[in-house]
Write a protein that holds these residues in place. Structure first.
Motif, PDB file in Angstrom:
ATOM      1  N   ASP A   1       6.109  -1.333  14.741  1.00  0.00           N
ATOM      2  CA  ASP A   1       6.186  -0.545  15.987  1.00  0.00           C
ATOM      3  C   ASP A   1       4.963   0.340  16.163  1.00  0.00           C
ATOM      4  O   ASP A   1       4.674   0.803  17.250  1.00  0.00           O
ATOM      5  CB  ASP A   1       7.460   0.309  15.986  1.00  0.00           C
TER       6      ASP A   1
ATOM      7  N   VAL B   1      11.586  -0.225  10.737  1.00  0.00           N
ATOM      8  CA  VAL B   1      12.892   0.404  10.572  1.00  0.00           C
ATOM      9  C   VAL B   1      13.346   0.841  11.966  1.00  0.00           C
ATOM     10  O   VAL B   1      12.663   1.652  12.604  1.00  0.00           O
ATOM     11  CB  VAL B   1      12.795   1.614   9.618  1.00  0.00           C
TER      12      VAL B   1
ATOM     13  N   SER C   1       2.424   4.230   1.605  1.00  0.00           N
ATOM     14  CA  SER C   1       2.865   4.509   2.970  1.00  0.00           C
ATOM     15  C   SER C   1       3.101   3.268   3.836  1.00  0.00           C
ATOM     16  O   SER C   1       3.085   3.344   5.051  1.00  0.00           O
ATOM     17  CB  SER C   1       1.834   5.429   3.650  1.00  0.00           C
ATOM     18  N   ALA C   2       3.328   2.116   3.175  1.00  0.00           N
ATOM     19  CA  ALA C   2       3.569   0.888   3.951  1.00  0.00           C
ATOM     20  C   ALA C   2       5.008   0.815   4.448  1.00  0.00           C
ATOM     21  O   ALA C   2       5.364  -0.063   5.231  1.00  0.00           O
ATOM     22  CB  ALA C   2       3.247  -0.333   3.100  1.00  0.00           C
ATOM     23  N   GLY C   3       5.860   1.726   3.977  1.00  0.00           N
ATOM     24  CA  GLY C   3       7.241   1.744   4.439  1.00  0.00           C
ATOM     25  C   GLY C   3       8.221   1.103   3.476  1.00  0.00           C
ATOM     26  O   GLY C   3       9.349   0.765   3.849  1.00  0.00           O
TER      27      GLY C   3
ATOM     28  N   LYS D   1       6.170  -1.503   9.608  1.00  0.00           N
ATOM     29  CA  LYS D   1       5.871  -0.467  10.602  1.00  0.00           C
ATOM     30  C   LYS D   1       5.235  -1.088  11.850  1.00  0.00           C
ATOM     31  O   LYS D   1       4.278  -0.534  12.431  1.00  0.00           O
ATOM     32  CB  LYS D   1       4.950   0.605   9.995  1.00  0.00           C
TER      33      LYS D   1
ATOM     34  N   SER E   1       9.771   2.452   0.729  1.00  0.00           N
ATOM     35  CA  SER E   1      10.929   3.322   0.458  1.00  0.00           C
ATOM     36  C   SER E   1      11.811   3.452   1.696  1.00  0.00           C
ATOM     37  O   SER E   1      13.040   3.465   1.598  1.00  0.00           O
ATOM     38  CB  SER E   1      10.457   4.688  -0.007  1.00  0.00           C
TER      39      SER E   1
ATOM     40  N   ASN F   1       0.830  -1.207   0.000  1.00  0.00           N
ATOM     41  CA  ASN F   1       0.000   0.000   0.000  1.00  0.00           C
ATOM     42  C   ASN F   1       0.856   1.245   0.000  1.00  0.00           C
ATOM     43  O   ASN F   1       2.034   1.202   0.334  1.00  0.00           O
ATOM     44  CB  ASN F   1      -0.844   0.055   1.267  1.00  0.00           C
TER      45      ASN F   1
ATOM     46  N   ARG G   1      12.648   9.030  -1.655  1.00  0.00           N
ATOM     47  CA  ARG G   1      11.799   9.951  -0.915  1.00  0.00           C
ATOM     48  C   ARG G   1      10.796   9.124  -0.121  1.00  0.00           C
ATOM     49  O   ARG G   1      10.266   8.131  -0.610  1.00  0.00           O
ATOM     50  CB  ARG G   1      11.043  10.855  -1.888  1.00  0.00           C
TER      51      ARG G   1
HETATM   52  N1  LIG Z   1       7.158   4.151  12.938  1.00  0.00           N
HETATM   53  C1  LIG Z   1       7.552   3.788  11.741  1.00  0.00           C
HETATM   54  N2  LIG Z   1       7.328   4.607  10.694  1.00  0.00           N
HETATM   55  C2  LIG Z   1       7.733   4.212   9.469  1.00  0.00           C
HETATM   56  C3  LIG Z   1       8.386   2.963   9.269  1.00  0.00           C
HETATM   57  N3  LIG Z   1       8.678   2.853   7.965  1.00  0.00           N
HETATM   58  C4  LIG Z   1       8.230   3.978   7.357  1.00  0.00           C
HETATM   59  N4  LIG Z   1       7.655   4.788   8.243  1.00  0.00           N
HETATM   60  C5  LIG Z   1       7.023   6.068   7.934  1.00  0.00           C
HETATM   61  O1  LIG Z   1       5.887   5.841   7.130  1.00  0.00           O
HETATM   62  C6  LIG Z   1       5.762   6.830   6.121  1.00  0.00           C
HETATM   63  C7  LIG Z   1       5.675   6.217   4.769  1.00  0.00           C
HETATM   64  O2  LIG Z   1       6.853   5.536   4.490  1.00  0.00           O
HETATM   65  P1  LIG Z   1       7.368   5.269   3.017  1.00  0.00           P
HETATM   66  O3  LIG Z   1       8.640   4.564   3.131  1.00  0.00           O
HETATM   67  O4  LIG Z   1       7.352   6.521   2.230  1.00  0.00           O
HETATM   68  O5  LIG Z   1       6.229   4.311   2.472  1.00  0.00           O
HETATM   69  P2  LIG Z   1       6.008   3.798   0.989  1.00  0.00           P
HETATM   70  O6  LIG Z   1       4.872   4.586   0.446  1.00  0.00           O
HETATM   71  O7  LIG Z   1       5.606   2.368   1.141  1.00  0.00           O
HETATM   72  O8  LIG Z   1       7.244   3.980   0.253  1.00  0.00           O
HETATM   73  C8  LIG Z   1       6.959   7.752   6.288  1.00  0.00           C
HETATM   74  O9  LIG Z   1       6.552   8.913   6.934  1.00  0.00           O
HETATM   75  C9  LIG Z   1       7.926   6.982   7.122  1.00  0.00           C
HETATM   76  O10 LIG Z   1       8.650   7.829   7.980  1.00  0.00           O
HETATM   77  C10 LIG Z   1       8.602   2.144  10.410  1.00  0.00           C
HETATM   78  O11 LIG Z   1       9.160   1.049  10.347  1.00  0.00           O
HETATM   79  N5  LIG Z   1       8.162   2.606  11.622  1.00  0.00           N
END
Ligand SMILES: Nc1nc2c(ncn2[C@@H]2O[C@H](COP(=O)(O)OP(=O)(O)O)[C@@H](O)[C@H]2O)c(=O)[nH]1
Ligand SMILES: [Mg+2]
Length: 448
Positions: free
Chosen positions: A217, A254, A67-69, A215, A71, A65, A84
């Protein structure tokens, strides 16, 4: 500087040497295939066989999805902020994150130039404009042997993608060595679009797919986390193609993002181990394929030489048959003509050959000559036609049966033998030495 290097823990030193050996093995295998002079791809092509050069790195496709983390995971692995993160729901594209000599960002066209095997992506309209490559100089973990493919965050609803995102992900899935699916607890863990793609990918690639609760945590306390996991697994199991027994979903986050100080177990190391395992498997597969491809080339050469030998002996037989018919075609008419002349033109023959020869011939050809006498004179023209016709037919038959097939020239035969020698000795020896280099990393010398 050198002092710093010396201070490195022995584990790290062993790690980096392992890295360079594995890197060397994959690079050398790749070169053995693509060398423009005597690469296996070119050799195989000359024998009508298509070989694919092995890749120098494994590809890890990350989907999930928005914002799933995904990147953030890549940035954590690379230990550099290459991607980014946390961007709002805006269209993001596909991004290849790879190691190189210089930090650089490449556009879609440059990316396709760098990776020609990605070229079919062009057929998916619009993707090239949303494709980039991020080159990082990082040497962290196994990054020198991994290429990450970050994908646009998937969302349900009215979100319009400027390209067929499903098709592009499915196409990239065919190329990947590992597919990581990230589900996060807060976001739309059960995003339909994600589930649909996961289901489709698992039709062909279930064995390379790994599911993670990312994510973790942020998933609250242990019971909350269990509930989230249950929910996701339940949703996945509703999909008939995905209903796998022993469904595994490690919880990861992370490390430095755990702001709330959650006590959740972090299984992110398992992700690294999975990457490591896949690299090792790929090296072994590459070396095994190398041996198999050498054998295949040698067999093809052998078959070609055998076939050539058979053709040569068939050609010899054909020449012999041709000569036989040719001789018959000349000899029999000559005999018939001579006897005909002896029996009908005795006076002329005596003048030409002399009495002695004519007498001798008369003894041997007498019976035939008498046969001619039995034929009425008015048919003699037909007899002559017949003799000429017979000669013509025999000569035509001789020509027909003496047709030969093309055989290899001496130079071509030598070239084929050289190819066989090269793959069976040079390349295979190289493969053996690469294999023992590989094994030496994990096994003591005396075991080899
Ligand atoms: N608490 C926490 N926040 C995370 C983690 N990984 C990513 N985030 C946050 O979640 C948001 C989306 O992460 P992103 O890597 O851009 O998600 P992507 O859309 O899957 O690429 C960012 O604001 C990150 O700081 C994690 O393991 N723990
Ligand atoms: Mg992202």
């Amino acid at each position: 500087m050198s002092g710093k290097v010396k201070q490195k823990s022995s584990a790290t030193a062993a790690d980096s040497s392992t890295q360079s050996i594995n890197e060397k093995i994959l690079k050398e295998c790749h070169t053995l295939y693509i060398d423009p002079d005597n690469g296996l791809v070119k050799i195989a092509e000359s024998l009508g066989l298509t070989l694919l050069a092995p890749r120098k790195k494994i590809s890890v496709l990350l989907i999930g999805n928005h914002s799933a983390g995904k990147s953030s995971f890549i940035n954590w692995y690379v230990e550099e902020k290459v991607q980014r993160t946390g961007v709002a729901i805006e269209t993001q594209g596909f991004s290849i994150v790879t190691s190189g000599r210089k930090r650089e960002s490449l556009t879609g066209n440059a990316t396709l130039h760098l990776y020609p095997h990605f070229e079919p992506l062009r057929q998916i309209e619009g993707v090239t404009d949303y494709l980039t490559t991020e080159i990082s100089t990082s040497k962290q973990k196994r990054f020198n042997l991994v290429k990450f493919i970050d994908t646009p965050g998937l969302v349900d609803g009215d979100m319009q993608y400027p390209f067929d995102v499903n098709r592009a992900i499915l196409w990239l899935g065919d190329l990947a060595d590992l597919i990581f699916v990230f589900f996060d607890p807060i976001g739309q863990a059960l995003c339909k679009r994600t589930l649909n793609i996961v289901e489709e990918l698992s039709n062909d690639h279930s064995e390379i797919m790994r599911f993670y609760l990312s994510k973790a945590d942020e998933a609250g306390d242990e019971s909350d986390r269990q509930r989230v996991l249950m929910q996701i697994v339940q949703e996945l199991c509703k999909r008939p193609n995905l209903n796998r027994t022993g469904f595994e979903m490690p919880t990861i986050y992370v490390p430095n993002m755990n702001q709330k100080g959650s006590s959740c177990v972090n299984q992110i190391e398992e992700v690294c181990q999975d990457i490591e395992k896949t690299i090792n498997q790929t090296i072994q597969n590459t070396l095994n394929s190398l041996e198999r491809d050498c054998d295949q080339i040698a067999t093809l050469v052998e078959e070609k030489l055998q076939k050539n030998m058979k053709t040569s002996s068939e050609n010899l037989q054909a020449r012999f048959r041709g000569a036989s018919f040719g001789l018959l075609g000349v000899f029999i008419p000559f005999l018939m003509l001579t006897t005909y002349l002896i029996s009908t033109q005795q006076k002329v023959m005596k003048d030409i050959l002399g009495e002695n020869i004519l007498d001798t011939l008369g003894i041997y050809l007498g019976p035939l000559a008498r046969g001619w006498k039995a034929i009425p004179v008015q048919y003699s023209t037909y007899i002559l036609y017949f003799i000429f016709g017979f000669t013509l037919i025999m000569l035509l038959i001789a020509r027909y049966v003496s047709r030969t097939k093309l055989t290899l020239s001496r130079k071509e035969k030598r070239h084929l033998s050289e190819i066989r020698e090269f793959v069976q000795n040079t390349v295979k020896k190289k493969k053996e030495s690469l294999y023992s280099d590989y094994l030496k990393q994990s096994v003591a010398d005396h075991d080899l």
